[in-house]
Structures are given as C-alpha cells and as structure tokens.
Motif scaffolding. Structure first.
Motif, mmCIF file in Angstrom:
data_model
loop_
_atom_site.group_PDB
_atom_site.id
_atom_site.type_symbol
_atom_site.label_atom_id
_atom_site.label_comp_id
_atom_site.label_asym_id
_atom_site.label_seq_id
_atom_site.Cartn_x
_atom_site.Cartn_y
_atom_site.Cartn_z
ATOM 1 N N LEU A 51 0.833 -1.205 0.000
ATOM 2 C CA LEU A 51 0.000 0.000 0.000
ATOM 3 C C LEU A 51 0.866 1.252 0.000
ATOM 4 C CD1 LEU A 51 -2.938 0.906 0.011
ATOM 5 C CD2 LEU A 51 -2.856 0.900 2.493
ATOM 6 N N LEU A 94 -5.592 1.320 -3.391
ATOM 7 C CA LEU A 94 -5.737 -0.056 -2.935
ATOM 8 C C LEU A 94 -5.670 -1.028 -4.107
ATOM 9 C CD1 LEU A 94 -6.280 -1.979 -0.578
ATOM 10 C CD2 LEU A 94 -8.710 -1.669 -1.008
ATOM 11 N N SER A 97 -2.109 -1.231 -5.319
ATOM 12 C CA SER A 97 -1.257 -2.041 -4.453
ATOM 13 C C SER A 97 -1.475 -3.523 -4.718
ATOM 14 C CB SER A 97 -1.522 -1.720 -2.980
ATOM 15 O OG SER A 97 -2.765 -2.220 -2.563
#
Length: 120
Positions: A51, A94, A97
């Motif tokens: 992240l 998100l 990531s």
C-alpha cells in the motif's frame, strides 16, 4: 362447520408434537496457533508495504474533506464532492497495491503497472 373437518365425521387426532432437538452447547473457536498469528502479521506487513509503494507510485493524494460547523447546503455539496474524490483515490491506491503485489508475485516489473494501470 369448523375448518378442521369436524363436519365430516373424521375423528382423527393430530400427530403428537415432537420435541425439538437438544441444542449443542456453544463451544468457542480454538485460539489461533503461533504459526497462524505469525502468518497473519506477515500478511498485514506485506499488505501495508504494498500500500505504501502504491501511494508513492500512484496519483497524488487529494486533500481530505473538511466540513465546517454550520455549513450551508453549497458547502455541504462541495464537502461531499471532495470526500468522494478522496475515497475514489483510496480505492485506486488499494487496487494499485494489489496489482503491484500480483505482478511482483508473478515475477513482472512493477513500473509498467504504475504507468498503465492508474488513471490520473
């Protein structure tokens, strides 16, 4: 004239009631083993690391929304728009990531995903 067939002369008795099965007593789940705890911690650290990398390589973070006390309807509308933009940015980071992590586990380079996967 009853609804149970009393006028038909049928004197059949209803079936006897059956007792409900005995409920099993509650047993709490087993506590996680040391290996499971270590695996969870490792997974959390890995997720946090990816992240942070996505935040560095993804789009710039928009300012967080702040609603002043006693705000007007127009200020509230602007607050909600800014809040939505920030939530959309969080979702993009998100997803990035997860893409970076998946590509790294597949053995690919991470820069192509950051360049092509995120709209600005």
């Amino acid at each position: 004239m009853g609804c149970c067939g009393s006028t038909t002369g049928n004197n059949a008795q209803p079936a006897p009631r059956v007792a409900a099965p005995v409920a099993q007593p509650y047993t709490p789940p087993k506590p996680p083993t040391a290996e499971e705890i270590a695996a969870r911690k490792h997974e959390e650290e890995e997720e946090r690391r990816w992240l942070e990398q996505a935040k560095r390589t993804g789009p710039a973070e928009p300012p967080p929304a702040v609603l002043p006390p006693g705000a007007s309807q127009e200020q509230y509308k602007e607050y909600m728009r800014v809040k939505y933009e920030h939530e959309a940015w969080e979702n993009q980071v998100l997803l990035l990531s997860r893409r970076l992590r998946a590509q790294a586990s597949a053995g690919g380079a991470t820069s192509s995903v950051a360049a092509s996967g995120m709209p600005k």
